[in-house]
Design an enzyme around this catalytic site. Structure first.
Site, mmCIF file in Angstrom:
data_model
loop_
_atom_site.group_PDB
_atom_site.id
_atom_site.type_symbol
_atom_site.label_atom_id
_atom_site.label_comp_id
_atom_site.label_asym_id
_atom_site.label_seq_id
_atom_site.Cartn_x
_atom_site.Cartn_y
_atom_site.Cartn_z
ATOM 1 N N HIS A 189 45.862 37.977 34.527
ATOM 2 C CA HIS A 189 44.427 37.163 34.408
ATOM 3 C C HIS A 189 45.105 35.691 33.859
ATOM 4 O O HIS A 189 43.268 35.453 34.086
ATOM 5 C CB HIS A 189 44.202 38.203 33.442
ATOM 6 C CG HIS A 189 42.208 38.397 33.864
ATOM 7 N ND1 HIS A 189 41.342 37.355 34.440
ATOM 8 C CD2 HIS A 189 41.865 39.308 34.069
ATOM 9 C CE1 HIS A 189 40.496 38.116 34.595
ATOM 10 N NE2 HIS A 189 40.305 38.855 34.077
ATOM 11 N N ASP A 234 41.366 35.806 37.957
ATOM 12 C CA ASP A 234 39.975 35.949 37.891
ATOM 13 C C ASP A 234 39.930 37.321 38.687
ATOM 14 O O ASP A 234 40.675 38.068 39.887
ATOM 15 C CB ASP A 234 38.195 35.283 37.772
ATOM 16 C CG ASP A 234 38.866 34.000 36.905
ATOM 17 O OD1 ASP A 234 39.807 34.505 35.968
ATOM 18 O OD2 ASP A 234 38.896 33.096 36.849
#
Length: 432
Positions: free
Chosen positions: A403, A407
């Site tokens: 992450h 995204d």
């Protein structure tokens, strides 16, 4: 004066002859010692300085051929073979199995030469005199006998009859002994084992090999470093299975390669990585490194652990080329023949747990990569298509991503694109 001089000359010549034989023996032994070599632990790789000596394939006294494997050293990445520098004989081990050895350390002693050199003559062996050699050469080979032992007297008729009678009785006795000895031999070959006790709670401790230790270290490092998150999707495999069924025989006949699912998923991932470049990137310090090529790591299970050989520039390969390369890397991995170059690098990983029957799972990122795709087994399920309930082969796929780089939008978009390419393989031709 003449007779003493001749006697002295004869004695002198005999003395030189005896001295010459000792000189030849001494010369042989001195050259034998000078030829002995010490073989060291070879250079394994820039990042590897030590390993564990797992197996001695040759013992002291064994002869070896040139470049024959003598020992195996296990490292945290690959197994390194130590080979004989030339034909000869192993004389001494300088390390034991399970010892930690470093590059350049003395490993074993070795005597080069055909079979490691001839054995030295025993002390009880007498050297032939010139007179004996001349006598032996003058007689045919089949007529040469040991003249120091008197010939046995010829047997009498009574001895011959007694021998024949004893031979018949002895043969029957031998048969009986042979029959009786068989079960005894069988009993000796199988030692009695201790009876197993019901409800036993035995424990066995086995030392972790270097590869397993390194895998554990890397996976824990991935969990601690990456901000891992997994997204899932379902793929209808009907079109790809029909495509494979239609062309697999032709591909096997023409290219001698089995057409599987891995090539299609590899191609689909390469196309999706072009559209979502962050999934093919990595973090180095405070910078993000984007790549316009795809070095695809393929997870392969081996007896020692999971390895990930790399398919270089997969984005430019056809389906047949991908299948051929994956098959070759898989065979090298199972045979323990992978090199460091085969596993170095990698920008994206595919792990196919479906070959073992996995329904779905969450793969772990192979740092410093940004994502890993997990394939799973194909199961027939009832799904709704155009308002109708139909049975379709469904595969659950998972994308674990970092992450810090991707995204949720990019990760989900990537997996949806892979799904679309697999459900309609013709789309891959449009973007190839």
């Amino acid at each position: 004066m003449g007779a003493p001089h001749r006697a002295g000359a004869v004695a002198l010549s005999r003395g030189w002859e005896v001295a010459g034989s000792y000189a030849r023996t001494a010369k042989f032994h001195s050259s034998h010692l000078l030829q002995a070599e010490t073989v060291k632990v070879p250079q394994m790789a820039e990042s590897i300085s030590e390993g564990t000596l797992k197996t001695w394939l040759k013992q002291p006294g064994d002869t070896v051929a040139a470049d024959e494997e003598v020992a195996t050293i296990e490292t945290d990445k690959i197994d390194v073979s130590v080979n004989a520098p030339a034909a000869g004989k192993i004389t001494e081990h300088l390390a034991s199995e399970e010892d930690t050895v470093t590059v350049g350390q003395d490993l074993f002693r070795f005597e080069p030469g055909e079979g490691g050199g001839a054995a030295a003559p025993s002390e009880g062996t007498k050297e032939e005199t010139p007179k004996q050699r001349a006598t032996d050469k003058s007689e045919p080979a089949d007529q040469q006998v040991d003249k120091s032992t008197p010939a046995p007297p010829p047997p009498s008729k009574e001895d011959i009859r007694a021998k024949d009678t004893a031979g018949v009785q002895g043969s029957d006795a031998k048969k009986e002994v042979k029959k009786d000895s068989k079960p005894a031999k069988k009993e000796e070959s199988k030692p009695a084992s201790a009876p197993r006790v019901a409800g036993s709670r035995n424990e066995t401790r086995v030392k972790m090999n270097r590869m397993r230790l390194r895998i554990a270290e890397r996976l824990k490092e991935s969990q601690n470093s990456a901000a891992s998150l997994t997204t899932f999707n379902e793929i209808d495999m009907s079109s790809l299975m029909e495509f494979r069924k239609k062309y697999k025989d032709d591909v096997l006949k023409e290219h001698e390669v089995k057409l599987g699912f891995m090539s299609a998923f590899t191609k689909a991932c390469c196309l999706a990585l072009k559209e979502i470049p962050a999934a093919n990137a990595s973090i180095e310090g405070d910078e993000i490194v984007y790549r316009d090529y795809v070095d695809l790591s393929v997870a392969v299970a081996t007896p020692k652990g999971l390895v990930t050989p790399v398919l270089r520039n997969a984005e430019g390969m056809s389906l047949v080329e991908i299948e051929r390369e994956i098959a070759g890397l898989g065979k090298k991995a199972r045979d323990g023949k992978l090199t460091l170059e085969d596993m170095a690098g990698g920008t994206f990983t595919i792990s196919n747990g479906g070959v073992f029957g996995s329904l779905y799972g969450t793969p772990i990122i192979n740092l410093p990569q940004a994502a890993v795709l997990g394939m799973h087994s194909v199961k027939e399920r009832a799904v709704v298509v155009n308002g109708q309930i139909v049975i379709r082969p469904i595969m659950v796929v998972a994308l674990t991503y970092d992450h810090r780089l991707l995204d949720g939008r990019e990760a989900v978009t990537f997996l949806v694109k892979v799904r679309d390419y697999i459900e309609d393989p013709r789309k891959m031709l449009l973007n190839a």
